[in-house]
Scaffold this active site. Structure first.
Site, PDB file in Angstrom:
ATOM      1  N   GLU A  35       0.883  -1.168   0.000  1.00  0.00           N
ATOM      2  CA  GLU A  35       0.000   0.000   0.000  1.00  0.00           C
ATOM      3  C   GLU A  35       0.918   1.215   0.000  1.00  0.00           C
ATOM      4  O   GLU A  35       1.810   1.289   0.852  1.00  0.00           O
ATOM      5  CB  GLU A  35      -0.829   0.040   1.286  1.00  0.00           C
ATOM      6  CG  GLU A  35      -1.889  -1.018   1.375  1.00  0.00           C
ATOM      7  CD  GLU A  35      -2.573  -0.983   2.743  1.00  0.00           C
ATOM      8  OE1 GLU A  35      -3.258   0.015   3.027  1.00  0.00           O
ATOM      9  OE2 GLU A  35      -2.396  -1.938   3.511  1.00  0.00           O
ATOM     10  N   ARG A 261       5.124 -13.262   9.575  1.00  0.00           N
ATOM     11  CA  ARG A 261       5.802 -11.978   9.400  1.00  0.00           C
ATOM     12  C   ARG A 261       7.208 -12.022   9.960  1.00  0.00           C
ATOM     13  O   ARG A 261       7.498 -12.810  10.847  1.00  0.00           O
ATOM     14  CB  ARG A 261       5.064 -10.880  10.194  1.00  0.00           C
ATOM     15  CG  ARG A 261       3.667 -10.629   9.798  1.00  0.00           C
ATOM     16  CD  ARG A 261       3.035  -9.638  10.768  1.00  0.00           C
ATOM     17  NE  ARG A 261       3.458  -8.278  10.517  1.00  0.00           N
ATOM     18  CZ  ARG A 261       2.900  -7.491   9.614  1.00  0.00           C
ATOM     19  NH1 ARG A 261       1.906  -7.916   8.873  1.00  0.00           N
ATOM     20  NH2 ARG A 261       3.325  -6.267   9.451  1.00  0.00           N
ATOM     21  N   LYS A 271       4.008   0.378  10.171  1.00  0.00           N
ATOM     22  CA  LYS A 271       4.125   1.678   9.523  1.00  0.00           C
ATOM     23  C   LYS A 271       3.541   2.794  10.388  1.00  0.00           C
ATOM     24  O   LYS A 271       4.057   3.905  10.400  1.00  0.00           O
ATOM     25  CB  LYS A 271       3.395   1.654   8.177  1.00  0.00           C
ATOM     26  CG  LYS A 271       4.262   1.187   7.036  1.00  0.00           C
ATOM     27  CD  LYS A 271       3.508   1.227   5.723  1.00  0.00           C
ATOM     28  CE  LYS A 271       2.669  -0.012   5.577  1.00  0.00           C
ATOM     29  NZ  LYS A 271       2.055  -0.160   4.249  1.00  0.00           N
TER      30      LYS A 271
END
Ligand code: ATP
Ligand code: MG
Length: 559
Positions: A35, A261, A271
Site C-alpha cells: 500500500e 511476518r 508503519k
C-alpha cells in the site's frame, strides 16, 4: 522446467514444486503488493525476497502492484520510495508495474455483476448499526433490513453512489454471503464505500472506492498470479478471497498462501508506529539510520546483499517468531568484511610526538586496502613527527592484561613503526594532553626489528598535520527493550536515550575524503562506517554502520 524438490525447501516452494510437477501451472507469477501509505521496512524485505526470489529461481515473473484503494492515506512520494527501495534490494519487476486503481472500472463492473446475481446489496444502515448487527465470535450476526431489497433498487443506488449523490458514510455496497458465518470476514463484507477524496492516480473520477479484500484477489486474478503470498493475518480472509473468485467471472484462479511476518527485537515494524516516530520528531525522518526502514538501513550503510542473506537465513514458515537483531548485524558484518576497504581513523584522539623523528620529515607509508584481498591493492598514508592515536589505546597505569601503549612500553603502529612511550604530558587539570614517544627506524612498515623484539599490540594512528576532520554519528539500538511494543505503556517509553552520539573531534586519514556518500568502509579496529548523504567535501559526515563485533553480546558476557 525440471524442478527437483529438496527437503530444505520451505513449504511455499514445496507447494510450487508440486503445482509445476502436476501441471497445475507451467510457471510462477507472484507479486509484491504494497500500500503506498508509508516507507518500506525490513518486514517488507522478507516479502520482497520471497516473491521476487521465487521469480528468479523458477524463471517466473514477479509483479510490483500498488494496492492503492485508500486515497486519503496514499501519496506518490511513497510510490517513488517503494520503487527505489525494491531496486536497491536488487530486484526488478521489468514491465510488470501495476496499480489496483487500474482495475477500478473492472471492479465496478464486477460489483454490478454481483448485484445482478443477487450476491451484493446496498446497505443503508449506519456504521453503528452495522457494527451491532455483525455480531461477534460468540453471537451470529443479524441480517440488515436492506439485505433482501430488489437487485434493481441496489443497482440504482449503487450507480447513484458512484455519481456522487450521497455523502461519505451514507451507505455501502456489501456482499451477500452469510451473516451467521463463524468467520466474521464472511458476514456480508463491505465491497464499496463512499469517499469523496481525490486519488493520486485517478484524480476525482471516483467517489466510491473498493475495499482491500474485494480488490486484492481480483487484482491477482486479472494479473494471472499463480501464488498470492501474504502474511498470516490474512489467513482469516482466505475464505473471502476464494468466495470472490468463485462468484465472479475471473480469468484465472490464484491461490493465497500465508507465511509468518518478520519481527525483530529491539525495534518496531508497523508503519503506523514508524510514522509516529517521524511525525513526533523522535528520529530525523523515515531514513534516519536508526529506523528499520529500507531507506534507513541504506543510509546506515547496510549492504543489500546482507538483507537478502538475512532473509534467506530466517527462512519462510508459518510459525510466529521474533528474529534477533544481532543476527541481522552479523549478516551485515559478513558482507562488509568482504567488501569494505580499510582505512585508519581516530575517533577520540590524543596527540603523540615522536621526539627522535626529524622535524619536517614526511614518509608515505604503504598500507594494505584489504587484508584478504591482495587485488584491492595498497594506498599511501603519510607518517610524520606528530600523530594522533586513540585515547583508549593508552593507559598511564595499566592493568596486567593491557598490551597497548603505556609508559615505557612499545607498540606497533599499523603500517608505521614501533613506538615507545617515554613521557606523559598533562595540563593543569591533570588531563593527559600529549604523549612523548620514540620510534625505532628499523621497524619501517611495522616490521619486526632484527633483534627479535616483539610487541603484543598493533594500533591505528593518523598523521596530525595530514589528518582531516569529520563528524561521526554513532548509532545504537533505537529501543532499550526487546519488545518495545508489547507490555504496558507506549512503545515510546522504551526509546534508548543514547541511540545517537555525535563526535566532532575525530581525525581521519586523508584518503577518506574521497569516500562518496553511501559508500561503506572499515575504520580499522573500530567498525564499519558509511559516508552520510549530509557529507560534503567541506564537512565530512560518517555514520557508524556496525561495530566489528556485537557490543551487546560482549556486555552480556561481562555480566
Ligand atoms: P505494516 O503492518 O507495517 O503497516 P502492511 O502489511 O500494512 O505493513 P503493506 O504495504 O500492506 O504493509 O505490505 C505489503 C506486503 O508486505 C504485504 O504482502 C505484507 O504481507 C508484507 N509485509 C508487511 N509487513 C511484513 C513483515 N513484517 N514480514 C513479512 N511481510 C510483511
Ligand atoms: Mg496492509
Amino acid at each position: 522446467m525440471s524442478v527437483t524438490p529438496t527437503p530444505s525447501k520451505d513449504f511455499i516452494r514445496e507447494i510450487i514444486d508440486e503445482d509445476l510437477a502436476t501441471g497445475k501451472h507451467d510457471g510462477t507469477v507472484t507479486r509484491f503488493p504494497p500500500e503506498p501509505n508509508g516507507y518500506l521496512h525490513l518486514g517488507h524485505a522478507k516479502s520482497i525476497c520471497l516473491n521476487f526470489g521465487i521469480a528468479e529461481e523458477y524463471g517466473g515473473r514477479c509483479h510490483l502492484r500498488f494496492d492503492d484503494t485508500n486515497p486519503t492515506k496514499e501519496d506518490v512520494e511513497y510510490v517513488d520510495s517503494i520503487k527505489e527501495d525494491i531496486k536497491w534490494l536488487g530486484f526488478d519487476w521489468g514491465n510488470h508495474l501495476y496499480f489496483a486503481s487500474d482495475y477500478f472500472d473492472k471492479l465496478y463492473e464486477w460489483a454490478v455483476y454481483l448485484i445482478k446475481e443477487g450476491k451484493a446489496y446496498v446497505d443503508e444502515q449506519t456504521a453503528a448499526e452495522m457494527k451491532t448487527s455483525r455480531g461477534d465470535l460468540q453471537t451470529p450476526g443479524t441480517d440488515s433490513p436492506y439485505r433482501d431489497r430488489p437487485a434493481e433498487e441496489s443497482l440504482d443506488l449503487f450507480q447513484r453512489m458512484k455519481a456522487g449523490e450521497f455523502e461519505d458514510g451514507r451507505m455501502v455496497l456489501r456482499a451477500k454471503v452469510d451473516m451467521a458465518h463463524p468467520n466474521l470476514n464472511m458476514r456480508d463484507p463491505v465491497l464499496y464505500r463512499i469517499v469523496h477524496a481525490e486519488h493520486h492516480r485517478t484524480g476525482d473520477k471516483w467517489c466510491i472506492y473498493p475495499m482491500y479484500d474485494y480488490t486484492h484477489g481480483q487484482s491477482d486474478a486479472l494479473e494471472h498470479v499463480t501464488h498470492s503470498l501474504c502474511t498470516l493475518e490474512f489467513e482469516n480472509h482466505r475464505a473471502l478471497y476464494d468466495w470472490f473468485l468463485e462468484n465472479l467471472p475471473v480469468p484465472s484462479r490464484p491461490r493465497q498462501i500465508e507465511f509468518s511476518r518478520m519481527n525483530l527485537n529491539y525495534t518496531v515494524m508497523s508503519k503506523r508506529k514508524l510514522l509516529q516516530l517521524v511525525t513526533e520528531g523522535l528520529v530525523s525522518g523515515w531514513d534516519d539510520p536508526r529506523m528499520p526502514t529500507i531507506c534507513g538501513i541504506r543510509r546506515r550503510g547496510y549492504p543489500p546483499a546482507a538483507i537478502r542473506n538475512f532473509c534467506k537465513t530466517i527462512g519462510i514458515t508459518k510459525f510466529q517468531s521474533t528474529n534477533d537483531f544481532a543476527l541481522l548485524e552479523n549478516a551485515v558484518r559478513e558482507v562488509l568484511n568482504q567488501e569494505a576497504a580499510r582505512y585508519m581513523a581516530v575517533l577520540d584522539p590524543i596527540r603523540v610526538v615522536i621526539t627522535n623523528y626529524p622535524e619536517g620529515q614526511v614518509e608515505e607509508m604503504e598500507a594494505v586496502n584489504h587484508p584478504e584481498k591482495p587485488e584491492a591493492g595498497t594506498r599511501l598514508v603519510p607518517f610524520s613527527r606528530e600523530l594522533f592515536i586513540e585515547r583508549e589505546d593508552f593507559m598511564e597505569d595499566p592493568p596486567k592484561k593491557f598490551f597497548r601503549l603505556s609508559p615505557g612500553t612499545e607498540v606497533r603502529l599499523r603500517s608505521g613503526y614501533f613506538i615507545r612511550c617515554e613521557e606523559v604530558i598533562k595540563d593543569a587539570g591533570g588531563e593527559i594532553v600529549e604523549l612523548r614517544c620514540t620510534y625505532d627506524p628499523t621497524t619501517r612498515g611495522g616490521e619486526n626489528p632484527a633483534d627479535g623484539r616483539k610487541v603484543k599490540a598493533t594500533i591505528h594512528w593518523v598523521s596530525a598535520a595530514h589528518a582531516i576532520e569529520a563528524e561521526i554519528r554513532l548509532y545504537d539500538r533505537l529501543f532499550m527493550t526487546e519488545a518495545p511494543d508489547r507490555g504496558e505503556g507506549s512503545f515510546l517509553d522504551h526509546l534508548n536515550p543514547d541511540s545517537l552520539k555525535v563526535l566532532s573531534g575525530a581525525k581521519l586519514e586523508r584518503n577518506l575524503a574521497a569516500v562518496a556518500p553511501g559508500e561503506t568502509v572499515q575504520f580499522e579496529r573500530l567498525g564499519y562506517f558509511c559516508a552520510d548523504k549530509d557529507s560534503t567535501a567541506e564537512a565530512l559526515v560518517f555514520n557508524r554502520t556496525a561495530g566489528l563485533r556485537d557490543a551487546w553480546a560482549k556486555a552480556k558476557d561481562q555480566g
